[in-house]
Design a protein around this motif. Structure first.
Motif, mmCIF file in Angstrom:
data_model
loop_
_atom_site.group_PDB
_atom_site.id
_atom_site.type_symbol
_atom_site.label_atom_id
_atom_site.label_comp_id
_atom_site.label_asym_id
_atom_site.label_seq_id
_atom_site.Cartn_x
_atom_site.Cartn_y
_atom_site.Cartn_z
ATOM 1 N N ALA A 229 0.776 -1.437 0.099
ATOM 2 C CA ALA A 229 -0.119 -0.002 0.122
ATOM 3 C C ALA A 229 0.648 1.326 -0.149
ATOM 4 C CB ALA A 229 -1.032 0.066 1.207
ATOM 5 N N ARG A 259 -6.326 -2.467 -3.902
ATOM 6 C CA ARG A 259 -5.814 -2.562 -2.638
ATOM 7 C C ARG A 259 -7.043 -3.010 -1.974
ATOM 8 N NH1 ARG A 259 -2.209 -3.986 -1.035
ATOM 9 N NH2 ARG A 259 -2.134 -4.913 -3.289
ATOM 10 N N SER A 265 -4.805 -6.103 2.723
ATOM 11 C CA SER A 265 -5.864 -5.152 3.285
ATOM 12 C C SER A 265 -6.736 -5.980 4.314
ATOM 13 C CB SER A 265 -6.620 -4.387 2.229
ATOM 14 O OG SER A 265 -7.467 -3.582 2.820
#
Length: 690
Positions: A229, A259, A265
């Motif tokens: 990220a 993401r 995530s």
């Protein structure tokens, strides 16, 4: 109009007040009525300007992440911000508390931003394995410049109003009544002839040398070990410089959705909720009140004691450190002063903060000087006899209601508590070294520990910036017990044919910051040696290294060789010769060891031990174990913790391989826990055990 959005009018200014407790999260219940209210205010010819404000303790603190993975509901946040940008009347965000994530993105959709002096703003999406998905990476660079935006977005750290005003992120900082000042400002803007320009139309701050920007990217992402990220966020900010606004916006949304749907995530969102859930302790009524902690004591001025004292002082709590003689006190205080001086030199605290923190720490050699402490934490040698002596002395000195805490890493808190006449006041507080830095605090609940003592320990952890997890009593509690199961196979792997560097490489490839042999070299081989001796255990390679004085980095030799002044590990021929010699002595025929075998023989026993911990109710839930391992032992954030990873990887596969190694070695660490077998058969997860 919904109860979550109310419109009031103040002499031509429409005030839209958002009220979605507890943090005004931007779920559909708030987005839909706000979209409608914006349309109504814009269509009303008597409205000259619009102020968006929030009720409660904060502005919008972010999106409602519980909506992720569910069918989307219109309007989306990008739709809402597009609606804002279609309004020509001046729009003003009145920010108090925190404007985070989608909250700040909404504010960036307004023409102007006014904030309370104590407010904080930020885009912390990277902490959930995400990037901003409603224009944050595109609008913020146009407002504060690409490098400042890059730093904010990639770090995920909020900024205060002094910095926000300096960067131009807010147009004004309110000094008294935020809403009154926002309304007055909106009225001024409505009557002025100044054009009201949305951020999308600004580009003057985007002029930047791309080579310099790319160097800035390297600097801010260098600590993003194993995480995608932060790099994706940097790419999105770069797009804001190189692409047209709408193209950059579209690309940001694509990257956000990638993401959002990623394993990384999912893992980080799991940890977000797990950390919150860990503070909800079974058997502790919500109405239980914490005891007051105004002054603390620490027994021991060594590395751990000094670190605990600093953690307390950093949280604003005055601390008295007790040692057996003045020389030990002087060494401890000098170490604390040197540590704080290093923080000043690095710029992490100011000289004034250093003076304030050191001013909260004093030393003594007399137990009587701890009589007014509300809590005393012992950090003495990990020996039951020594700890019993300390608690006996404390029990006769401390005032009624004071908490007696042990920093033990392994020992029986119930046995320690039995030393005193007040076992209800005894709790384990297992800090991790360095205690002023490491986030995890294992709160060990004894059989007689009072509920308000647990509540106080949780409150204390929050005050000093720790991540608390309440655990039960057993040898090693949660973290060290699982570590012991993992560590058991380390030397067997070396004897079987692996090298320290091969084992460590498998760990770092998985995402760990370092492997087990690098870790033990950093901590000191003598620490685990002493613990083995206390348990009547041996380790042929580690014991021999310790007998030779090879204690790791501090002596320049351990499982690796360290050149003078260097912390970079290098293979040590002495260690390789020792491994081969011990294998021959024990009749072990060395062979080729695969990366998969290393993983199966180290990680799988950890998960198996975690299942036993759940079975014995040492941990309340599997997610508590994940919080322990991510915050205290370096388990990769992107994997979500050992129990979360095990579910995603496949419990059935793990059980099959544990059974394979149990048949092959006969070692108890490979015998699958009953509940692990049960989950493998049913296809269930650890959440089904609650």
């Amino acid at each position: 109009m919904s109860d979550t959005v109310k419109i009031t009018r103040d002499n031509g200014i429409a005030v839209l007040t958002l009220d979605n407790p507890p943090v005004n999260a931007l779920g559909h219940a708030l987005r839909a009525p706000l979209f409608e209210a914006l349309g109504e205010a814009n269509a009303d010819d008597t409205v000259q300007a619009i102020v968006i404000a929030c009720a409660g303790r904060t502005f919008i603190a972010g999106a409602d992440i519980s909506e992720f993975g569910k069918p989307p509901k219109e309007p989306s946040l990008p739709d809402l911000i597009e609606k804002l940008e279609s309004i020509d009347k001046p729009t003003v965000a009145a920010i108090h508390g925190t404007a985070l994530g989608g909250g700040l993105e909404l504010a960036l959709g307004c023409h102007y931003r006014i904030a309370d002096r104590s407010a904080m703003i930020g885009l912390p999406e990277v902490n959930l394995g995400l990037i901003p998905g409603a224009g944050g990476t595109v609008r913020l660079p146009r407002l504060v410049g690409p490098e400042a935006a890059l730093k904010m977005i990639v770090s995920g750290k909020p900024i205060g109003m002094d910095e926000a005003a300096r960067l131009g992120a807010v147009d004004r900082v309110a000094e008294s009544d935020l809403l009154a000042e926002a309304v007055a400002f909106a009225r001024d803007m409505a009557t002025s002839r100044k054009p009201h320009i949305h951020i999308r139309a600004r580009s003057e701050k985007l002029a930047i040398d791309l080579a310099a920007f790319d160097e800035a990217v390297k600097a801010v992402t260098k600590k993003a070990r194993g995480l995608t990220a932060p790099h994706t966020a940097a790419e999105a900010v770069r797009n804001a410089i190189t692409m047209e606004f709408d193209a950059a916006l579209d690309r940001e949304r694509e990257l956000f959705l990638e993401r959002r749907d990623s394993e990384e995530s999912a893992a980080q969102r799991h940890l977000f909720f797990a950390t919150r859930e860990a503070t909800r302790v079974p058997g502790i009524p919500r109405e239980t009140e914490a005891r007051k902690i105004a002054r603390a004591g620490v027994i021991g001025a060594g590395t751990m004691g000094a670190g605990i004292a600093m953690a307390l002082a950093n949280g604003g709590i005055p601390v008295t450190i007790l040692e057996m003689n003045e020389d030990a006190i002087a060494r401890g205080l000098a170490h604390i002063d040197k540590t704080y001086a290093g923080s000043v030199k690095r710029g992490s605290i100011t000289a004034e903060e250093k003076e304030a923190r050191t001013g909260r720490i004093s030393g003594t050699t007399h137990y009587a000087d701890l009589a007014d402490c509300d809590i005393v934490i012992e950090a003495v040698f990990e020996d039951m006899g020594v700890k019993r002596q300390v608690f006996t002395a404390l029990g006769g000195v401390l005032k009624p209601g004071a908490i007696l805490a042990s920093n033990t890493s392994y020992l029986d808190v119930n046995e320690i508590a039995a030393t005193t006449s007040r076992p209800q006041d005894v709790v384990g507080l297992h800090f991790f070294s360095p205690a002023h830095v490491m986030k995890l605090l294992e709160i060990v609940r004894g059989e007689e520990t009072a509920p308000d003592v647990i509540k106080t320990a949780l409150a204390l952890a929050r005050k000093i910036g720790k991540v608390p997890v309440v655990v039960g009593v057993c040898n090693g509690f949660v973290g060290n017990r699982m570590l012991a199961a993992r560590r058991e196979q380390n030397e067997d792997l070396l004897l079987s044919g692996a090298t320290p560097e091969q084992v460590d490489r498998v760990f770092t490839d998985f995402g760990w910051p370092m492997g087990p042999f690098q870790m033990v070299d950093l901590a000191g081989l003598d620490i685990s040696w002493k613990h083995r001796q206390s348990q009547g255990l041996t380790a042929p390679i580690g014991d021999t290294l310790c007998e030779a004085g090879h204690f790791g980095q501090k002596t320049g030799r351990g499982f690796y060789l360290y050149e003078e002044g260097s912390r970079t590990p290098k293979p040590d021929p002495f260690v390789q010769e020792l491994i081969e010699k011990k294998a021959a002595e024990l009749g072990v025929e060395r062979r080729e060891i695969s990366a998969d075998e290393i993983t199966e023989r180290t990680l799988y026993p950890m998960i198996n031990e975690g299942a036993k911990i759940l079975e014995e109710r040492i941990a309340a839930r599997a997610s508590d174990i994940d919080v322990v391992w991510v915050n205290g032992y370096g388990f990769p954030v992107a994997k979500g913790g050992p129990m979360f990873w095990a579910e995603r990887f496949g419990i059935k596969t793990i059980v099959e391989r544990l059974e394979h190694w149990h048949r092959k070695t006969g070692n108890r660490v490979f015998e699958p826990a009953p509940i692990l077998r049960q989950l493998a058969l049913t296809g269930g997860g650890f959440g089904d055990l609650v």
